[in-house]
Design a protein around this motif. Sequence first.
Motif, PDB file in Angstrom:
ATOM      1  N   GLY A   1      -0.043  -2.648   5.411  1.00 37.66           N
ATOM      2  CA  GLY A   1      -2.022  -2.711   5.459  1.00 37.66           C
ATOM      3  C   GLY A   1      -2.420  -3.633   6.379  1.00 37.66           C
ATOM      4  O   GLY A   1      -3.450  -4.386   6.014  1.00 37.66           O
ATOM      5  N   THR A   2      -1.805  -3.964   7.436  1.00 37.44           N
ATOM      6  CA  THR A   2      -2.579  -4.491   8.240  1.00 37.44           C
ATOM      7  C   THR A   2      -2.835  -3.560   9.787  1.00 37.44           C
ATOM      8  O   THR A   2      -2.276  -2.546   9.697  1.00 37.44           O
ATOM      9  CB  THR A   2      -1.426  -5.755   9.067  1.00 37.44           C
ATOM     10  OG1 THR A   2      -0.472  -5.141   9.754  1.00 37.44           O
ATOM     11  CG2 THR A   2      -0.839  -6.857   8.288  1.00 37.44           C
ATOM     12  N   GLU A   3      -3.307  -3.429  10.182  1.00 38.08           N
ATOM     13  CA  GLU A   3      -3.985  -3.463  11.456  1.00 38.08           C
ATOM     14  C   GLU A   3      -2.870  -2.804  12.733  1.00 38.08           C
ATOM     15  O   GLU A   3      -2.590  -1.679  13.040  1.00 38.08           O
ATOM     16  CB  GLU A   3      -5.437  -3.201  12.032  1.00 38.08           C
ATOM     17  CG  GLU A   3      -4.951  -5.010  13.272  1.00 38.08           C
ATOM     18  CD  GLU A   3      -5.643  -5.431  12.500  1.00 38.08           C
ATOM     19  OE1 GLU A   3      -5.241  -5.744  10.859  1.00 38.08           O
ATOM     20  OE2 GLU A   3      -5.798  -7.127  12.827  1.00 38.08           O
ATOM     21  N   TYR A   4      -1.900  -3.535  13.074  1.00 36.32           N
ATOM     22  CA  TYR A   4      -0.807  -3.453  13.536  1.00 36.32           C
ATOM     23  C   TYR A   4       0.568  -2.615  12.582  1.00 36.32           C
ATOM     24  O   TYR A   4       0.981  -2.370  13.449  1.00 36.32           O
ATOM     25  CB  TYR A   4      -0.467  -4.627  13.821  1.00 36.32           C
ATOM     26  CG  TYR A   4      -0.563  -5.943  14.414  1.00 36.32           C
ATOM     27  CD1 TYR A   4      -1.237  -6.817  13.486  1.00 36.32           C
ATOM     28  CD2 TYR A   4      -1.408  -6.419  15.065  1.00 36.32           C
ATOM     29  CE1 TYR A   4      -2.435  -7.916  13.673  1.00 36.32           C
ATOM     30  CE2 TYR A   4      -2.612  -6.733  15.511  1.00 36.32           C
ATOM     31  CZ  TYR A   4      -2.894  -7.870  14.799  1.00 36.32           C
ATOM     32  OH  TYR A   4      -4.145  -8.859  15.754  1.00 36.32           O
ATOM     33  N   SER A   5       0.651  -2.675  11.839  1.00 39.78           N
ATOM     34  CA  SER A   5       1.678  -0.946  10.701  1.00 39.78           C
ATOM     35  C   SER A   5       0.528  -0.140  10.302  1.00 39.78           C
ATOM     36  O   SER A   5      -0.199   0.010   9.935  1.00 39.78           O
ATOM     37  CB  SER A   5       1.931  -2.402   9.243  1.00 39.78           C
ATOM     38  OG  SER A   5       0.857  -2.775   8.788  1.00 39.78           O
ATOM     39  N   PRO A   6       1.393   0.852  11.358  1.00 36.59           N
ATOM     40  CA  PRO A   6       0.988   2.267  10.709  1.00 36.59           C
ATOM     41  C   PRO A   6       1.702   2.412   9.423  1.00 36.59           C
ATOM     42  O   PRO A   6       2.798   1.788   9.219  1.00 36.59           O
ATOM     43  CB  PRO A   6       1.626   3.153  12.101  1.00 36.59           C
ATOM     44  CG  PRO A   6       3.539   2.776  12.887  1.00 36.59           C
ATOM     45  CD  PRO A   6       2.596   1.024  12.431  1.00 36.59           C
ATOM     46  N   LEU A   7       1.738   4.228   8.874  1.00 38.49           N
ATOM     47  CA  LEU A   7       1.877   4.523   8.102  1.00 38.49           C
ATOM     48  C   LEU A   7       3.234   5.089   8.489  1.00 38.49           C
ATOM     49  O   LEU A   7       3.270   5.257   9.237  1.00 38.49           O
ATOM     50  CB  LEU A   7       0.694   5.297   7.281  1.00 38.49           C
ATOM     51  CG  LEU A   7      -0.828   5.267   6.981  1.00 38.49           C
ATOM     52  CD1 LEU A   7      -1.422   6.580   6.497  1.00 38.49           C
ATOM     53  CD2 LEU A   7      -0.677   4.183   6.526  1.00 38.49           C
TER      54      LEU A   7
ATOM     55  N   TYR B   1       1.183   5.436  -0.247  1.00 32.03           N
ATOM     56  CA  TYR B   1      -0.220   7.035  -0.406  1.00 32.03           C
ATOM     57  C   TYR B   1       0.054   8.096  -0.416  1.00 32.03           C
ATOM     58  O   TYR B   1       1.390   8.773  -0.380  1.00 32.03           O
ATOM     59  CB  TYR B   1      -0.952   6.861   1.354  1.00 32.03           C
ATOM     60  CG  TYR B   1      -1.639   5.410   1.802  1.00 32.03           C
ATOM     61  CD1 TYR B   1      -0.732   4.516   2.521  1.00 32.03           C
ATOM     62  CD2 TYR B   1      -2.746   5.409   1.948  1.00 32.03           C
ATOM     63  CE1 TYR B   1      -0.796   3.483   3.086  1.00 32.03           C
ATOM     64  CE2 TYR B   1      -3.505   4.251   1.951  1.00 32.03           C
ATOM     65  CZ  TYR B   1      -2.430   3.270   2.616  1.00 32.03           C
ATOM     66  OH  TYR B   1      -2.966   1.939   3.836  1.00 32.03           O
TER      67      TYR B   1
ATOM     68  N   SER C   1       2.284   0.994   3.561  1.00 31.48           N
ATOM     69  CA  SER C   1       1.889   0.708   5.245  1.00 31.48           C
ATOM     70  C   SER C   1       2.372  -1.244   4.130  1.00 31.48           C
ATOM     71  O   SER C   1       1.687  -1.334   3.348  1.00 31.48           O
ATOM     72  CB  SER C   1       0.202   0.719   5.195  1.00 31.48           C
ATOM     73  OG  SER C   1      -0.230  -0.143   5.894  1.00 31.48           O
TER      74      SER C   1
ATOM     75  N   TYR D   1       1.061  -1.230   0.046  1.00 27.52           N
ATOM     76  CA  TYR D   1      -0.225  -0.079  -0.071  1.00 27.52           C
ATOM     77  C   TYR D   1       0.751   1.188   0.020  1.00 27.52           C
ATOM     78  O   TYR D   1       2.026   1.083   1.130  1.00 27.52           O
ATOM     79  CB  TYR D   1      -0.592  -0.141   0.449  1.00 27.52           C
ATOM     80  CG  TYR D   1      -1.639  -1.376   2.121  1.00 27.52           C
ATOM     81  CD1 TYR D   1      -1.658  -2.660   1.970  1.00 27.52           C
ATOM     82  CD2 TYR D   1      -2.704  -0.985   0.685  1.00 27.52           C
ATOM     83  CE1 TYR D   1      -2.387  -3.640   1.904  1.00 27.52           C
ATOM     84  CE2 TYR D   1      -4.042  -2.395   0.648  1.00 27.52           C
ATOM     85  CZ  TYR D   1      -3.197  -2.906   1.139  1.00 27.52           C
ATOM     86  OH  TYR D   1      -4.549  -4.476   0.979  1.00 27.52           O
TER      87      TYR D   1
END
Lengths: 113, 116
Positions: free
Chosen positions: A96-102, A33, A94, A31
Amino acid sequence: DAGITQSPRHKVTETGTPVTLRCHQTENHRYMYWYRQDPGHGLRLIHYSYGVKDTDKGEVSDGYSVSRSKTEDFLLTLESATSSQTSVYFCAISEGTEYSPLHFGNGTRLTVT
Amino acid sequence: ELKVEQNPLFLSMQEEKNYTIYCNYSTTSDRLYWYRQDPGKSLESLFVLLSNGAVKQEGRLMASLDTKARLSTLHITAAVHDLSATYFCAVDPYYFSGGGADGLTFGKGTHLIIQP
């Protein structure tokens, strides 16, 4: 630092000219951005990509286009720059998991005169 | 449309004092992130909060998340000058979409100045 390189770091351009900003990552994250940061607005999402050739619009996409032909590169193009697009542009990546911030690049300061 | 509101937006405080920054958001989510930005620099991830009641601490900073109240707090204990920065909270608005990582929605930031 996450391996994210934005280029150029600074650019001054004239109204009506096209501008391309580049984001290059060495983390092989899926991901990517593009955000813009303006005083009083925080960060606002312009476009994002969830894979090669897979992109989608964010909150403030008008006047911008993106391309991702390789995993490591995400390009942001201002088709015809306007003074309202004067801003600091940040690229982020990212897993792309909730554990990994941008993770953010160092930003590109763009001035449209 | 997801709204993320931080307050205060500007805070000047003295060293050794305690204070709290608040982050309210308008949609159901249990994924909230705190970032720090120094002037002219990039954003640095501070905390990842992923469930109701989550609490994370690093040095003089402690973050918590109450998903029922849609509220996160960033508490500063015995502030020191080095903590002067702008702090952002960010919310993942697409938790229930089942999709991928569609980007975070950021608050406007809290500009924190800590004076000796």
